[in-house]
Write an enzyme that holds these catalytic residues in place. Structure first.
Site, PDB file in Angstrom:
ATOM      1  N   GLY A  11     -13.699  -5.125   2.441  1.00 18.23           N
ATOM      2  CA  GLY A  11     -13.060  -6.436   2.594  1.00 18.23           C
ATOM      3  C   GLY A  11     -13.587  -7.162   3.825  1.00 18.23           C
ATOM      4  O   GLY A  11     -14.482  -6.667   4.529  1.00 18.23           O
ATOM      5  N   PHE A  12     -13.002  -8.308   4.080  1.00 13.89           N
ATOM      6  CA  PHE A  12     -13.434  -9.157   5.199  1.00 13.89           C
ATOM      7  C   PHE A  12     -13.323  -8.401   6.535  1.00 13.89           C
ATOM      8  O   PHE A  12     -14.345  -8.135   7.192  1.00 13.89           O
ATOM      9  CB  PHE A  12     -12.580 -10.439   5.164  1.00 13.89           C
ATOM     10  CG  PHE A  12     -12.530 -11.218   6.444  1.00 13.89           C
ATOM     11  CD1 PHE A  12     -13.691 -11.531   7.136  1.00 13.89           C
ATOM     12  CD2 PHE A  12     -11.305 -11.661   6.951  1.00 13.89           C
ATOM     13  CE1 PHE A  12     -13.641 -12.271   8.313  1.00 13.89           C
ATOM     14  CE2 PHE A  12     -11.243 -12.404   8.111  1.00 13.89           C
ATOM     15  CZ  PHE A  12     -12.407 -12.699   8.801  1.00 13.89           C
ATOM     16  N   ASN A  33     -11.524  -0.476  -3.764  1.00 10.04           N
ATOM     17  CA  ASN A  33     -11.645  -0.560  -5.228  1.00 10.04           C
ATOM     18  C   ASN A  33     -12.136  -1.944  -5.657  1.00 10.04           C
ATOM     19  O   ASN A  33     -12.030  -2.312  -6.817  1.00 10.04           O
ATOM     20  CB  ASN A  33     -10.315  -0.220  -5.922  1.00 10.04           C
ATOM     21  CG  ASN A  33      -9.239  -1.235  -5.596  1.00 10.04           C
ATOM     22  OD1 ASN A  33      -9.425  -2.065  -4.710  1.00 10.04           O
ATOM     23  ND2 ASN A  33      -8.131  -1.191  -6.311  1.00 10.04           N
ATOM     24  N   TYR A  61      -3.302   9.090  -5.321  1.00 16.89           N
ATOM     25  CA  TYR A  61      -3.548  10.230  -4.433  1.00 16.89           C
ATOM     26  C   TYR A  61      -4.996  10.228  -3.915  1.00 16.89           C
ATOM     27  O   TYR A  61      -5.937  10.021  -4.685  1.00 16.89           O
ATOM     28  CB  TYR A  61      -3.261  11.536  -5.187  1.00 16.89           C
ATOM     29  CG  TYR A  61      -3.379  12.749  -4.304  1.00 16.89           C
ATOM     30  CD1 TYR A  61      -2.359  13.094  -3.430  1.00 16.89           C
ATOM     31  CD2 TYR A  61      -4.536  13.527  -4.328  1.00 16.89           C
ATOM     32  CE1 TYR A  61      -2.471  14.189  -2.607  1.00 16.89           C
ATOM     33  CE2 TYR A  61      -4.662  14.637  -3.499  1.00 16.89           C
ATOM     34  CZ  TYR A  61      -3.623  14.959  -2.647  1.00 16.89           C
ATOM     35  OH  TYR A  61      -3.755  16.048  -1.827  1.00 16.89           O
ATOM     36  N   LYS A  92       2.309  -2.010  -4.076  1.00 16.87           N
ATOM     37  CA  LYS A  92       1.929  -0.596  -4.146  1.00 16.87           C
ATOM     38  C   LYS A  92       1.009  -0.184  -2.996  1.00 16.87           C
ATOM     39  O   LYS A  92       1.203   0.878  -2.397  1.00 16.87           O
ATOM     40  CB  LYS A  92       1.269  -0.292  -5.501  1.00 16.87           C
ATOM     41  CG  LYS A  92       2.289  -0.249  -6.642  1.00 16.87           C
ATOM     42  CD  LYS A  92       1.643  -0.167  -7.990  1.00 16.87           C
ATOM     43  CE  LYS A  92       1.237   1.237  -8.367  1.00 16.87           C
ATOM     44  NZ  LYS A  92       0.769   1.287  -9.783  1.00 16.87           N
ATOM     45  N   TYR A 146       4.134  -9.245  -0.216  1.00 13.11           N
ATOM     46  CA  TYR A 146       3.247  -8.872   0.889  1.00 13.11           C
ATOM     47  C   TYR A 146       4.073  -8.547   2.134  1.00 13.11           C
ATOM     48  O   TYR A 146       3.895  -7.492   2.755  1.00 13.11           O
ATOM     49  CB  TYR A 146       2.293 -10.024   1.171  1.00 13.11           C
ATOM     50  CG  TYR A 146       1.238  -9.758   2.218  1.00 13.11           C
ATOM     51  CD1 TYR A 146       0.282  -8.763   2.042  1.00 13.11           C
ATOM     52  CD2 TYR A 146       1.172 -10.526   3.387  1.00 13.11           C
ATOM     53  CE1 TYR A 146      -0.711  -8.544   2.997  1.00 13.11           C
ATOM     54  CE2 TYR A 146       0.185 -10.312   4.334  1.00 13.11           C
ATOM     55  CZ  TYR A 146      -0.754  -9.327   4.145  1.00 13.11           C
ATOM     56  OH  TYR A 146      -1.734  -9.112   5.089  1.00 13.11           O
ATOM     57  N   LYS A 150       4.406  -4.818   3.882  1.00 13.28           N
ATOM     58  CA  LYS A 150       3.921  -4.548   5.238  1.00 13.28           C
ATOM     59  C   LYS A 150       5.071  -4.100   6.155  1.00 13.28           C
ATOM     60  O   LYS A 150       4.868  -3.277   7.048  1.00 13.28           O
ATOM     61  CB  LYS A 150       3.222  -5.784   5.808  1.00 13.28           C
ATOM     62  CG  LYS A 150       1.865  -6.080   5.157  1.00 13.28           C
ATOM     63  CD  LYS A 150       0.830  -5.007   5.448  1.00 13.28           C
ATOM     64  CE  LYS A 150      -0.554  -5.401   4.973  1.00 13.28           C
ATOM     65  NZ  LYS A 150      -1.558  -4.341   5.223  1.00 13.28           N
ATOM     66  N   THR A 176      -6.885 -14.714  10.887  1.00 14.50           N
ATOM     67  CA  THR A 176      -8.216 -14.372  11.392  1.00 14.50           C
ATOM     68  C   THR A 176      -9.254 -14.946  10.435  1.00 14.50           C
ATOM     69  O   THR A 176      -9.033 -14.979   9.228  1.00 14.50           O
ATOM     70  CB  THR A 176      -8.341 -12.846  11.511  1.00 14.50           C
ATOM     71  OG1 THR A 176      -7.345 -12.381  12.427  1.00 14.50           O
ATOM     72  CG2 THR A 176      -9.706 -12.420  12.029  1.00 14.50           C
ATOM     73  N   ARG A 187      -7.477 -19.186   1.061  1.00 14.23           N
ATOM     74  CA  ARG A 187      -6.890 -19.426   2.377  1.00 14.23           C
ATOM     75  C   ARG A 187      -7.449 -20.714   2.976  1.00 14.23           C
ATOM     76  O   ARG A 187      -8.472 -21.239   2.553  1.00 14.23           O
ATOM     77  CB  ARG A 187      -7.130 -18.234   3.299  1.00 14.23           C
ATOM     78  CG  ARG A 187      -6.127 -17.135   3.016  1.00 14.23           C
ATOM     79  CD  ARG A 187      -6.211 -16.022   3.993  1.00 14.23           C
ATOM     80  NE  ARG A 187      -7.271 -15.104   3.653  1.00 14.23           N
ATOM     81  CZ  ARG A 187      -7.380 -13.896   4.186  1.00 14.23           C
ATOM     82  NH1 ARG A 187      -6.499 -13.483   5.064  1.00 14.23           N
ATOM     83  NH2 ARG A 187      -8.355 -13.110   3.841  1.00 14.23           N
TER      84      ARG A 187
END
Ligand code: UDP
Length: 308
Positions: A11-12, A33, A61, A92, A146, A150, A176, A187
């Protein structure tokens, strides 16, 4: 030489972390993923013998044979547009993914760092937001998937620290930006830059009077490294206190790109936080950290990235 597992490593932010650990001579296992990450973010590391990619959804897992020194859990959709499209995977990965990565850290006796977020403060009733503020979150609103994931992730991380004595860290990351953000992640930074470069109107939501403060990714990575070197287990804000309205931000992007774009006002998304500004007193005191990159300097680099 230490071995790091970075979840969301394609990711970023994850890819920037992989890059600094490789530069410092460490070994990196990158797990992703490609739900919102991208192969091109890690393309340049694949030839490095100290880098290995594992295609895996961390909500399932996790099996890693070799010893690990640190686990950094950065896997999660992070753009409101993404987590609205992926509400259940978002819940999840924040809940099950955090539990799995904490369990792995415990079994490897590894250090652990959780990527948390300013979203734990919800639509804050105080400003600036210090770590002591408990937040104002709508648990069942669209952003709740979200925010609550978190918040649960933080609670779980603190429980592993207190109950199992795991060596944990929690970073609360404020807006960020920088190279490797996805062009279409929805975004404000990629949206405005892309719109300005194409000469299209910049889509300002609401009246654009809501505020944000923007941190350049290199500053974030520096802050995370300081946090890893510290022994601070409670959450810590890493963000830029320089606050501005979204409308002012749109005007800045138009000026920096030299674009002829106009502003188009669109409806404000539900539960969009009206203010957001980190109180970084703790980061300054405990980590000796503060942002170094000026907004214009960071934006010019980011615009250049999106241009190419
Ligand atoms: N925003 C906007 N136009 C856009 C995208 C976002 O005005 O095209 C606003 C959004 O409503 C929010 C701020 O910009 O107030 C930052 O949004 P972003 O999606 O970057 O993330 P957030 O800070 O809300 O998590």
């Amino acid at each position: 030489m230490a071995k790091y597992l970075v979840t969301g490593g394609a990711g970023f932010i994850g890819s920037h972390l992989c890059e600094t650990f490789l530069t410092r001579g460490h070994e990196v296992l990158c797990m992703d993923n490609y739900s919102t990450g991208a192969k091109q973010n890690i393309g340049s590391f694949l030839k490095n013998p100290r880098f290995r990619f594992i295609d895996h959804n961390v909500s399932r897992y996790i099996e890693v044979q070799e010893p690990l020194d640190f686990i950094l859990h950065f896997a999660s959709p992070a753009s409101p547009v993404d987590y609205l499209e992926l509400p259940i995977p978002t819940l999840k990965v924040g809940a099950l993914g955090t539990h799995n990565t904490l369990g792995l850290a415990k079994s490897k006796d590894a250090g652990y760092l959780l990527a948390s977020t300013s979203e734990v403060y919800g639509d804050p009733a105080v400003r600036p937001q210090s770590e002591e503020y408990w937040g104002n979150v709508n648990p069942i609103g669209p952003r709740g998937v979200y925010d609550e994931a978190k918040r649960f992730a933080e609670a779980m991380t603190m429980a592993y620290h207190r109950f199992h004595g795991l060596n944990t860290r929690i970073v609360r990351i404020f807006n960020t930006y920088g190279p490797r953000m996805r062009l279409r992640d929805g975004r404000v930074v990629p949206n405005f830059i892309m719109q300005a470069l194409k000469g299209e109107p910049l889509t300002v939501y609401g009246q654009g009077q809501q505020t944000r403060s923007f941190l350049y990714v290199d500053d974030l990575v520096a802050g995370i490294n300081r946090l890893l070197e510290s022994d601070h287990h409670l959450p810590i804000n890493i963000g830029n206190p320089h606050e501005m309205t979204v409308l002012e931000f749109a005007e800045k992007i138009i000026a920096l790109t030299g674009s002829k774009s106009t502003i188009a006002y669109k409806p404000l998304p539900e539960d969009d936080p009206q203010v957001r500004q980190p109180d970084i007193t703790k980061a300054r005191k405990i980590l000796g950290w503060e942002p170094k990159v000026e907004l214009e300097e960071g934006l010019i680099k980011t615009i250049e990235y999106f241009r190419t």
